[in-house]
Write a protein that holds these residues in place. Structure first.
Motif, short mmCIF file in Angstrom:
data_model
loop_
_atom_site.label_atom_id
_atom_site.label_comp_id
_atom_site.label_asym_id
_atom_site.label_seq_id
_atom_site.Cartn_x
_atom_site.Cartn_y
_atom_site.Cartn_z
N PHE A 101 17.50 -9.60 33.92
CA PHE A 101 18.64 -8.55 33.16
C PHE A 101 18.67 -7.33 33.85
N ARG A 102 17.46 -6.62 33.96
CA ARG A 102 17.25 -5.29 34.42
C ARG A 102 17.93 -5.41 36.21
N LYS A 103 17.61 -6.25 36.75
CA LYS A 103 17.94 -6.25 38.16
C LYS A 103 19.57 -6.40 38.31
N ASN A 104 20.12 -7.34 37.55
CA ASN A 104 21.64 -7.39 37.63
C ASN A 104 22.08 -6.27 37.16
N VAL A 105 21.82 -5.67 36.06
CA VAL A 105 22.38 -4.40 35.41
C VAL A 105 22.40 -3.17 36.31
N LEU A 106 21.18 -3.03 36.93
CA LEU A 106 21.02 -1.66 38.06
C LEU A 106 21.94 -2.29 39.13
N ARG A 107 21.79 -3.34 39.47
CA ARG A 107 22.64 -3.76 40.74
C ARG A 107 24.18 -3.38 40.66
N ALA A 108 24.62 -3.96 39.43
CA ALA A 108 26.20 -3.75 39.04
C ALA A 108 26.34 -2.12 38.87
N TYR A 109 25.50 -1.41 38.34
CA TYR A 109 25.80 0.12 38.00
C TYR A 109 25.34 0.90 39.14
N GLY A 110 24.84 0.32 40.22
CA GLY A 110 24.48 1.21 41.41
C GLY A 110 23.18 1.97 41.25
N GLU A 111 22.58 1.58 40.09
CA GLU A 111 21.28 2.18 39.73
C GLU A 111 21.46 3.62 39.36
N ARG A 112 22.68 3.76 38.84
CA ARG A 112 23.05 5.14 37.99
C ARG A 112 23.29 5.16 36.69
N VAL A 152 18.84 -8.26 22.08
CA VAL A 152 18.39 -9.60 22.01
C VAL A 152 17.96 -10.07 20.69
N GLU A 153 17.45 -9.08 19.86
CA GLU A 153 16.90 -9.32 18.34
C GLU A 153 17.98 -9.63 17.34
N HIS A 154 19.36 -9.20 17.84
CA HIS A 154 20.50 -9.56 17.08
C HIS A 154 21.33 -10.39 18.05
N ASP A 155 20.75 -11.35 18.75
CA ASP A 155 21.40 -12.36 19.31
C ASP A 155 22.32 -11.82 20.56
N GLY A 156 21.94 -10.72 21.21
CA GLY A 156 22.57 -10.31 22.17
C GLY A 156 22.13 -10.97 23.52
N PRO A 157 23.02 -11.62 24.57
CA PRO A 157 22.82 -12.28 25.47
C PRO A 157 21.89 -11.30 26.65
N ASN A 158 21.60 -11.89 27.58
CA ASN A 158 20.66 -11.10 28.77
C ASN A 158 21.85 -11.37 29.85
N ILE A 159 23.13 -10.76 29.41
CA ILE A 159 24.06 -10.76 30.51
C ILE A 159 24.62 -9.41 31.09
N VAL A 160 24.96 -9.25 32.07
CA VAL A 160 25.53 -7.93 32.82
C VAL A 160 26.54 -7.14 31.68
N SER A 161 27.56 -7.84 31.09
CA SER A 161 28.45 -7.26 30.48
C SER A 161 28.04 -6.97 28.89
N ASN A 162 26.70 -7.34 28.62
CA ASN A 162 25.87 -7.03 27.39
C ASN A 162 24.95 -5.95 27.81
N GLY A 163 25.01 -5.26 28.97
CA GLY A 163 24.17 -4.24 29.15
C GLY A 163 24.78 -2.97 30.07
N ILE A 164 24.08 -1.96 30.12
CA ILE A 164 24.38 -0.57 30.55
C ILE A 164 23.24 -0.09 31.33
N ALA A 165 23.26 0.67 32.46
CA ALA A 165 22.48 1.42 33.21
C ALA A 165 22.36 2.81 32.58
N LEU A 166 21.07 3.14 31.92
CA LEU A 166 21.12 4.53 31.24
C LEU A 166 19.65 5.01 31.64
N SER A 167 19.84 6.42 31.91
CA SER A 167 18.40 7.08 31.88
C SER A 167 17.67 7.10 30.80
N GLY A 168 16.34 7.35 30.63
CA GLY A 168 15.61 7.05 29.49
C GLY A 168 16.14 7.87 28.21
N THR A 169 16.59 9.20 28.30
CA THR A 169 16.90 9.87 27.16
C THR A 169 18.23 9.44 26.93
#
Length: 243
Positions: free
Chosen positions: A125-136, A161-178
């Motif tokens: 999931f991390r790989k695909n999300v970071l690739r989609a957002y250009g690691e930004r 995921v704990e609330h039935d969220g899938p591991n797909i890019v459209s359910n992800g966002i690349a974000l800094s730690g803060t």
């Protein structure tokens, strides 16, 4: 890949059928698997006795041998070191530490077990999300790379995921730690038009607003299929975002 739960008739076409995917089993490989690797066809079952591509390659649905399945999944799962952040370079083990074990080819059955493993699914999931957002970071717009050449940005689930969220890019966002911390705690949210919302319960809203990129909107991927889906954004606003 995904696990098929059942095959049903297509209500729109009596001559067609649909494969219903078992919830929670869909997984995008972190590394796309090529048809050939170093000139060798990955799916060996497509070859005839003369080693040439057979007519089976034209079939939309076809069985995979256990060996082909394991080979494809092995390449699709990829390597940990490509994406994991804040990692030091390898060093010699000392004292009671164990040396890193060499990579081993494992069976198809073991690969199936791994595909249900949360750590494996999170890594892909991390790989695909970071690739989609250009690691930004999609909120701040910052693209920070550490000394080891790895992105310091994280992959955040919109619907956990704990609330039935899938591991797909459209359910992800690349974000800094803060930004990830604020998003998970509902201090920031996202409107359907991707405008970034700041909670009125934030103790320093001006400071939070100063972190947002100048557009005021989420810096979404170029591919529409990778952009956050409205149903996940709605879930976050209704269940996590603090008005």
């Amino acid at each position: 890949m995904a696990k098929v739960q059942e095959i049903i008739s297509d209500p729109r076409n009596v001559d067609m059928h649909l494969a219903v995917i078992e919830p929670g089993t869909y997984l995008d490989f972190g590394d796309p698997v090529p048809f050939r690797d170093a000139g060798v066809v990955i799916e060996q079952g497509l070859l005839n006795d003369q080693g040439e591509i057979s007519g089976r390659a034209q079939a939309a649905v076809r069985p995979l041998s256990p060996a082909d399945f394991a080979r494809i999944v092995e390449r699709g799962l990829g390597r940990d070191e490509d994406v994991l952040p804040r990692m030091d370079s390898a060093r010699t083990a000392e004292g009671f530490e164990e040396e890193q074990r060499p990579f081993q080819h494992i069976s198809a059955r073991e690969r199936v077990r791994q595909l249900t493993n949360r750590a494996v699914r999170d890594r892909n999931f991390r790989k695909n999300v970071l690739r989609a957002y250009g690691e930004r970071c999609a909120i701040t717009g910052l693209r920070l790379i550490n000394g080891g050449g790895r992105a310091e940005v994280e992959a955040a689930h919109i619907r956990p995921v704990e609330h039935d969220g899938p591991n797909i890019v459209s359910n992800g966002i690349a974000l800094s730690g803060t930004a990830h911390w604020m998003f998970d705690r509902g201090l920031v949210g996202i409107a359907d038009d991707l405008a970034i919302l700041v909670s009125r319960q934030t103790n320093d809203p001006d400071a939070v607003k100063s972190m947002i990129n100048v557009s005021g909107k989420l810096l979404a991927p170029e591919r529409l299929v990778d952009r956050p889906r409205a149903e996940f954004l709605t879930w976050h606003r209704e269940n996590s975002f603090k008005l």
